[in-house]
Design a protein around this motif. Structure first.
Motif, PDB file in Angstrom:
ATOM      1  N   GLY A 152      -5.318 -16.178 -16.368  1.00 33.43           N
ATOM      2  CA  GLY A 152      -3.656 -16.814 -17.486  1.00 33.43           C
ATOM      3  C   GLY A 152      -4.189 -18.287 -16.854  1.00 33.43           C
ATOM      4  N   SER A 153      -3.545 -18.787 -16.717  1.00 34.40           N
ATOM      5  CA  SER A 153      -4.060 -20.842 -16.500  1.00 34.40           C
ATOM      6  C   SER A 153      -3.656 -20.231 -15.044  1.00 34.40           C
ATOM      7  CB  SER A 153      -3.171 -21.731 -17.291  1.00 34.40           C
ATOM      8  OG  SER A 153      -1.653 -21.579 -16.400  1.00 34.40           O
ATOM      9  N   THR A 154      -4.769 -19.912 -14.531  1.00 34.88           N
ATOM     10  CA  THR A 154      -4.127 -19.540 -12.900  1.00 34.88           C
ATOM     11  C   THR A 154      -5.715 -19.931 -12.471  1.00 34.88           C
ATOM     12  OG1 THR A 154      -2.132 -19.943 -12.607  1.00 34.88           O
ATOM     13  CG2 THR A 154      -3.454 -19.603 -10.014  1.00 34.88           C
ATOM     14  N   THR A 155      -6.679 -20.473 -10.975  1.00 37.94           N
ATOM     15  CA  THR A 155      -7.964 -19.762 -11.143  1.00 37.94           C
ATOM     16  C   THR A 155      -7.767 -20.136  -9.053  1.00 37.94           C
ATOM     17  OG1 THR A 155      -9.003 -20.129 -13.450  1.00 37.94           O
ATOM     18  CG2 THR A 155     -10.468 -20.547 -11.056  1.00 37.94           C
ATOM     19  N   ARG A 156      -7.998 -18.957  -8.157  1.00 39.22           N
ATOM     20  CA  ARG A 156      -8.142 -19.409  -7.394  1.00 39.22           C
ATOM     21  C   ARG A 156      -9.335 -18.545  -6.472  1.00 39.22           C
ATOM     22  NH1 ARG A 156      -4.042 -16.450  -3.787  1.00 39.22           N
ATOM     23  NH2 ARG A 156      -4.926 -15.145  -4.423  1.00 39.22           N
ATOM     24  N   PHE A 157     -10.393 -19.131  -5.530  1.00 46.52           N
ATOM     25  CA  PHE A 157     -11.268 -18.756  -5.366  1.00 46.52           C
ATOM     26  C   PHE A 157     -11.459 -19.826  -3.869  1.00 46.52           C
ATOM     27  CE2 PHE A 157     -13.393 -23.406  -7.136  1.00 46.52           C
ATOM     28  CZ  PHE A 157     -14.010 -22.919  -5.812  1.00 46.52           C
ATOM     29  N   LEU A 158     -12.041 -18.077  -2.844  1.00 46.68           N
ATOM     30  CA  LEU A 158     -12.452 -18.701  -1.755  1.00 46.68           C
ATOM     31  C   LEU A 158     -14.326 -18.446  -1.598  1.00 46.68           C
ATOM     32  CD1 LEU A 158     -11.008 -18.737   0.950  1.00 46.68           C
ATOM     33  CD2 LEU A 158     -11.054 -16.415   1.145  1.00 46.68           C
ATOM     34  N   SER A 159     -14.411 -19.524  -0.567  1.00 46.49           N
ATOM     35  CA  SER A 159     -16.483 -19.300  -0.247  1.00 46.49           C
ATOM     36  C   SER A 159     -16.054 -19.582   1.014  1.00 46.49           C
ATOM     37  CB  SER A 159     -17.064 -20.684  -1.346  1.00 46.49           C
ATOM     38  OG  SER A 159     -16.201 -22.254  -0.929  1.00 46.49           O
ATOM     39  N   PHE A 160     -17.209 -19.232   1.553  1.00 47.08           N
ATOM     40  CA  PHE A 160     -17.838 -18.874   3.189  1.00 47.08           C
ATOM     41  C   PHE A 160     -18.925 -20.156   3.240  1.00 47.08           C
ATOM     42  CE2 PHE A 160     -15.323 -15.117   4.833  1.00 47.08           C
ATOM     43  CZ  PHE A 160     -14.186 -15.406   4.312  1.00 47.08           C
TER      44      PHE A 160
ATOM     45  N   LYS B 286      -6.612 -23.936  -9.074  1.00 47.74           N
ATOM     46  CA  LYS B 286      -6.235 -24.579 -10.144  1.00 47.74           C
ATOM     47  C   LYS B 286      -5.391 -24.237 -10.950  1.00 47.74           C
ATOM     48  CE  LYS B 286      -9.195 -25.194 -13.052  1.00 47.74           C
ATOM     49  NZ  LYS B 286     -11.000 -25.502 -13.489  1.00 47.74           N
ATOM     50  N   SER B 287      -4.781 -25.214 -11.220  1.00 46.08           N
ATOM     51  CA  SER B 287      -3.613 -24.173 -12.308  1.00 46.08           C
ATOM     52  C   SER B 287      -2.192 -25.564 -13.609  1.00 46.08           C
ATOM     53  CB  SER B 287      -2.484 -23.549 -11.708  1.00 46.08           C
ATOM     54  OG  SER B 287      -1.794 -22.855 -12.255  1.00 46.08           O
ATOM     55  N   MET B 288      -2.302 -24.876 -14.431  1.00 48.93           N
ATOM     56  CA  MET B 288      -1.505 -26.029 -15.554  1.00 48.93           C
ATOM     57  C   MET B 288       0.057 -25.902 -15.183  1.00 48.93           C
ATOM     58  SD  MET B 288      -3.000 -27.071 -17.933  1.00 48.93           S
ATOM     59  CE  MET B 288      -2.732 -27.655 -18.992  1.00 48.93           C
ATOM     60  N   ASN B 289       0.437 -25.093 -13.662  1.00 47.92           N
ATOM     61  CA  ASN B 289       1.742 -24.700 -12.698  1.00 47.92           C
ATOM     62  C   ASN B 289       1.499 -25.524 -11.805  1.00 47.92           C
ATOM     63  OD1 ASN B 289       2.412 -23.104 -15.117  1.00 47.92           O
ATOM     64  ND2 ASN B 289       1.705 -21.562 -13.986  1.00 47.92           N
ATOM     65  N   PHE B 290       2.966 -25.919 -11.369  1.00 41.87           N
ATOM     66  CA  PHE B 290       2.533 -26.571  -9.932  1.00 41.87           C
ATOM     67  C   PHE B 290       2.555 -25.500  -8.861  1.00 41.87           C
ATOM     68  CE2 PHE B 290       4.945 -26.917  -6.216  1.00 41.87           C
ATOM     69  CZ  PHE B 290       4.887 -28.327  -5.439  1.00 41.87           C
ATOM     70  N   LEU B 291       1.788 -25.964  -7.922  1.00 45.72           N
ATOM     71  CA  LEU B 291       0.707 -25.199  -6.476  1.00 45.72           C
ATOM     72  C   LEU B 291       1.393 -25.370  -5.453  1.00 45.72           C
ATOM     73  CD1 LEU B 291      -2.842 -25.260  -7.904  1.00 45.72           C
ATOM     74  CD2 LEU B 291      -1.732 -23.277  -7.757  1.00 45.72           C
ATOM     75  N   THR B 292       2.143 -24.493  -4.413  1.00 51.80           N
ATOM     76  CA  THR B 292       2.918 -25.005  -3.244  1.00 51.80           C
ATOM     77  C   THR B 292       1.567 -25.462  -2.167  1.00 51.80           C
ATOM     78  OG1 THR B 292       2.437 -22.970  -2.600  1.00 51.80           O
ATOM     79  CG2 THR B 292       3.885 -23.069  -3.417  1.00 51.80           C
TER      80      THR B 292
END
Length: 191
Positions: A49-57, A75-81
């Motif tokens: 949807g409108s949320t992207t998450r990624f982890l890099s090393f 990254k998101s249009m919504n609130f991120l904790t």
């Protein structure tokens, strides 16, 4: 002729012994110190949807201490904790043989991912960076075993990332094999 064949065999053996991607981002050595850092590699990516998450090393070796720099981006249009790490934060790598490798935070200070707003897309963005050192327990298994789960245990909770055998990144348009990250890149450090 025997010398030519001998040198050819030595050269080809050495060429194939090291990973093809052993190009260092930082490779500095003085009389008393050295620093080697590999470029960032995506380990996990989720676009939903409108949320992207990624982890890099990024693997690094500073004066003989092997470590792992992580970057966790949301990254998101919504609130991120907020996610915070401190000196007690640990990373656990679950391996294909059932063993677990623990990494400990190399910094004593608390760090939280601050909230930024992308002015163009109006997305909320949180970026967390951390530096973790390997412990001796089960470290050897990283050379031969695939990683299938990364757990980051922080003061604000626990983040889990299921690591796939193949990652076709929508962000950087690369296809990688993140479960073999350590198998591929530890040899770059002569390990």
């Amino acid at each position: 002729m025997k010398k030519i064949i001998f040198y050819f065999l030595i050269f080809t053996t050495c060429s194939f012994a090291q990973s093809k991607d052993c190009i260092f981002e930082v490779n500095e050595e003085t009389d008393s110190t050295y620093t080697k850092v590999l470029p960032e590699k995506f380990i996990y990516e989720s676009v939903f949807g409108s949320t992207t998450r990624f982890l890099s090393f990024k693997l690094y070796n500073i004066d003989g201490i092997m470590g792992l720099n992580i970057q966790y981006v949301q990254k998101s249009m919504n609130f991120l904790t907020s996610t915070c790490i401190d000196k007690d934060t640990k990373i656990y790598l679950q391996l294909s043989n059932g063993k677990e490798v623990k990494l400990i935070n190399s910094l004593d200070q608390e760090t939280c991912n601050s909230l930024n707003i992308d002015p163009v897309s109006k997305n909320n963005i949180r970026v967390l960076n951390g530096y973790f050192n390997f412990t001796k327990e089960n470290f050897e298994y990283l050379k031969t075993e695939k990683v299938y789960l990364v757990r980051i245990v922080t003061i604000t909770g626990e983040e889990r990332f299921i690591i796939n055998s193949e990652l076709k990144s929508e962000i950087n348009k690369e296809t990688t094999h993140p479960d073999q990250f350590f198998i591929e890149y530890l040899p770059c450090f002569g390990i």
